[in-house]
Design a protein around this motif. Structure first.
Motif, PDB file in Angstrom:
ATOM      1  N   PRO A  58       0.843  -1.202   0.000  1.00  0.00           N
ATOM      2  CA  PRO A  58       0.000   0.000   0.000  1.00  0.00           C
ATOM      3  C   PRO A  58       0.883   1.260   0.000  1.00  0.00           C
ATOM      4  N   GLN A  59       0.402   2.297  -0.650  1.00  0.00           N
ATOM      5  CA  GLN A  59       1.174   3.531  -0.775  1.00  0.00           C
ATOM      6  C   GLN A  59       1.086   4.417   0.458  1.00  0.00           C
ATOM      7  N   GLN A  60       0.031   4.242   1.268  1.00  0.00           N
ATOM      8  CA  GLN A  60      -0.118   5.064   2.466  1.00  0.00           C
ATOM      9  C   GLN A  60      -0.534   4.192   3.637  1.00  0.00           C
ATOM     10  N   PHE A  61      -0.017   4.556   4.798  1.00  0.00           N
ATOM     11  CA  PHE A  61      -0.358   3.861   6.022  1.00  0.00           C
ATOM     12  C   PHE A  61      -0.746   4.894   7.077  1.00  0.00           C
ATOM     13  N   ALA A  62      -1.641   4.513   7.967  1.00  0.00           N
ATOM     14  CA  ALA A  62      -1.944   5.349   9.127  1.00  0.00           C
ATOM     15  C   ALA A  62      -0.782   5.244  10.103  1.00  0.00           C
ATOM     16  N   ARG A  63      -0.670   6.188  11.015  1.00  0.00           N
ATOM     17  CA  ARG A  63       0.419   6.204  11.994  1.00  0.00           C
ATOM     18  C   ARG A  63       0.514   4.888  12.750  1.00  0.00           C
ATOM     19  N   ASP A  64      -0.619   4.376  13.231  1.00  0.00           N
ATOM     20  CA  ASP A  64      -0.615   3.125  13.996  1.00  0.00           C
ATOM     21  C   ASP A  64      -0.137   1.952  13.147  1.00  0.00           C
ATOM     22  N   GLN A  65      -0.472   1.974  11.853  1.00  0.00           N
ATOM     23  CA  GLN A  65      -0.018   0.919  10.956  1.00  0.00           C
ATOM     24  C   GLN A  65       1.500   0.957  10.814  1.00  0.00           C
ATOM     25  N   VAL A  66       2.049   2.151  10.699  1.00  0.00           N
ATOM     26  CA  VAL A  66       3.496   2.302  10.565  1.00  0.00           C
ATOM     27  C   VAL A  66       4.198   1.759  11.808  1.00  0.00           C
ATOM     28  N   VAL A  67       3.680   2.071  12.978  1.00  0.00           N
ATOM     29  CA  VAL A  67       4.272   1.585  14.225  1.00  0.00           C
ATOM     30  C   VAL A  67       4.241   0.056  14.256  1.00  0.00           C
ATOM     31  N   ILE A  68       3.115  -0.542  13.890  1.00  0.00           N
ATOM     32  CA  ILE A  68       2.999  -1.999  13.874  1.00  0.00           C
ATOM     33  C   ILE A  68       3.995  -2.609  12.893  1.00  0.00           C
ATOM     34  N   LEU A  69       4.095  -2.029  11.701  1.00  0.00           N
ATOM     35  CA  LEU A  69       5.026  -2.538  10.688  1.00  0.00           C
ATOM     36  C   LEU A  69       6.476  -2.414  11.138  1.00  0.00           C
ATOM     37  N   LEU A  70       6.820  -1.282  11.735  1.00  0.00           N
ATOM     38  CA  LEU A  70       8.196  -1.098  12.200  1.00  0.00           C
ATOM     39  C   LEU A  70       8.555  -2.077  13.323  1.00  0.00           C
ATOM     40  N   LYS A  71       7.617  -2.338  14.215  1.00  0.00           N
ATOM     41  CA  LYS A  71       7.868  -3.305  15.282  1.00  0.00           C
ATOM     42  C   LYS A  71       8.048  -4.711  14.711  1.00  0.00           C
ATOM     43  N   ALA A  72       7.253  -5.067  13.710  1.00  0.00           N
ATOM     44  CA  ALA A  72       7.388  -6.381  13.068  1.00  0.00           C
ATOM     45  C   ALA A  72       8.739  -6.485  12.353  1.00  0.00           C
ATOM     46  N   TYR A  73       9.148  -5.421  11.685  1.00  0.00           N
ATOM     47  CA  TYR A  73      10.439  -5.402  11.004  1.00  0.00           C
ATOM     48  C   TYR A  73      11.584  -5.510  12.019  1.00  0.00           C
ATOM     49  N   GLN A  74      11.446  -4.827  13.146  1.00  0.00           N
ATOM     50  CA  GLN A  74      12.449  -4.893  14.200  1.00  0.00           C
ATOM     51  C   GLN A  74      12.576  -6.331  14.730  1.00  0.00           C
ATOM     52  N   ARG A  75      11.437  -6.997  14.938  1.00  0.00           N
ATOM     53  CA  ARG A  75      11.465  -8.398  15.399  1.00  0.00           C
ATOM     54  C   ARG A  75      12.189  -9.282  14.383  1.00  0.00           C
ATOM     55  N   GLU A  76      11.914  -9.072  13.103  1.00  0.00           N
ATOM     56  CA  GLU A  76      12.569  -9.857  12.059  1.00  0.00           C
ATOM     57  C   GLU A  76      14.076  -9.633  12.080  1.00  0.00           C
ATOM     58  N   LEU A  77      14.499  -8.377  12.208  1.00  0.00           N
ATOM     59  CA  LEU A  77      15.937  -8.080  12.279  1.00  0.00           C
ATOM     60  C   LEU A  77      16.582  -8.760  13.490  1.00  0.00           C
ATOM     61  N   LYS A  78      15.920  -8.674  14.646  1.00  0.00           N
ATOM     62  CA  LYS A  78      16.460  -9.308  15.855  1.00  0.00           C
ATOM     63  C   LYS A  78      16.592 -10.819  15.659  1.00  0.00           C
ATOM     64  N   THR A  79      15.600 -11.424  15.028  1.00  0.00           N
ATOM     65  CA  THR A  79      15.647 -12.864  14.776  1.00  0.00           C
ATOM     66  C   THR A  79      16.825 -13.216  13.885  1.00  0.00           C
ATOM     67  N   ARG A  80      17.006 -12.460  12.816  1.00  0.00           N
ATOM     68  CA  ARG A  80      18.103 -12.743  11.886  1.00  0.00           C
ATOM     69  C   ARG A  80      19.468 -12.534  12.527  1.00  0.00           C
ATOM     70  N   VAL A  81      19.608 -11.481  13.322  1.00  0.00           N
ATOM     71  CA  VAL A  81      20.883 -11.231  13.994  1.00  0.00           C
ATOM     72  C   VAL A  81      21.168 -12.344  15.007  1.00  0.00           C
ATOM     73  N   ALA A  82      20.155 -12.751  15.763  1.00  0.00           N
ATOM     74  CA  ALA A  82      20.333 -13.831  16.741  1.00  0.00           C
ATOM     75  C   ALA A  82      20.738 -15.122  16.037  1.00  0.00           C
ATOM     76  N   GLU A  83      20.137 -15.406  14.880  1.00  0.00           N
ATOM     77  CA  GLU A  83      20.502 -16.599  14.115  1.00  0.00           C
ATOM     78  C   GLU A  83      21.962 -16.533  13.672  1.00  0.00           C
ATOM     79  N   ALA A  84      22.358 -15.385  13.164  1.00  0.00           N
ATOM     80  CA  ALA A  84      23.732 -15.218  12.681  1.00  0.00           C
ATOM     81  C   ALA A  84      24.734 -15.385  13.814  1.00  0.00           C
ATOM     82  N   MET A  85      24.412 -14.856  14.970  1.00  0.00           N
ATOM     83  CA  MET A  85      25.320 -14.964  16.110  1.00  0.00           C
ATOM     84  C   MET A  85      25.330 -16.389  16.654  1.00  0.00           C
ATOM     85  N   GLY A  86      24.184 -17.044  16.636  1.00  0.00           N
ATOM     86  CA  GLY A  86      24.086 -18.402  17.158  1.00  0.00           C
ATOM     87  C   GLY A  86      24.777 -19.427  16.294  1.00  0.00           C
TER      88      GLY A  86
END
Length: 118
Positions: A58-86
């Motif tokens: 989607p081309q536009q998101f509401a503020r709350d949608q952006v926060v949810i998406l950023l938190k999901a992206y952050q979780r994905e990054l943490k998972t990938r970094v933990a995998e790489a370190m493990g």
């Protein structure tokens, strides 16, 4: 087919559930949206006829949608970094930066079911 042969964003069936590959050892379950680890030796069935480009971002998101998406992206990054370190592969900070760089936000957004975001 073994799980590592899938490309990120490809949809597949594993243990009678539908998933989308999100990382080297992770996938998002279609029904719940939860990210889970998939063994490299896991046998999966690729879902045929799925066009990876058909899910539009989607081309536009509401503020709350952006926060949810950023938190999901952050979780994905943490998972990938933990995998790489493990795995013992991340020996230097540049190894971690490579993991972050490989977690493309556009690919990530295409994989998310935007209908559940409100």
């Amino acid at each position: 087919m073994r799980f590592p042969l899938l490309k990120p964003g490809q949809k597949f069936i594993y243990q009678e559930k539908r998933y989308t590959k999100t990382g080297p050892m992770t996938a998002s379950e279609e029904e719940s949206g939860k990210t889970c680890m998939i063994r490299r030796s896991a046998e999966v069935t690729l879902l045929q006829g799925h066009d990876e480009g058909q899910q539009a971002i989607p081309q536009q998101f509401a503020r709350d949608q952006v926060v949810i998406l950023l938190k999901a992206y952050q979780r994905e990054l943490k998972t990938r970094v933990a995998e790489a370190m493990g795995e013992g592969g991340a020996q230097h900070p540049s190894d971690i930066l490579k993991v972050v760089e490989d977690c493309d936000v556009v690919t990530f957004l295409k994989q998310i079911d935007h209908s559940g975001i409100s």
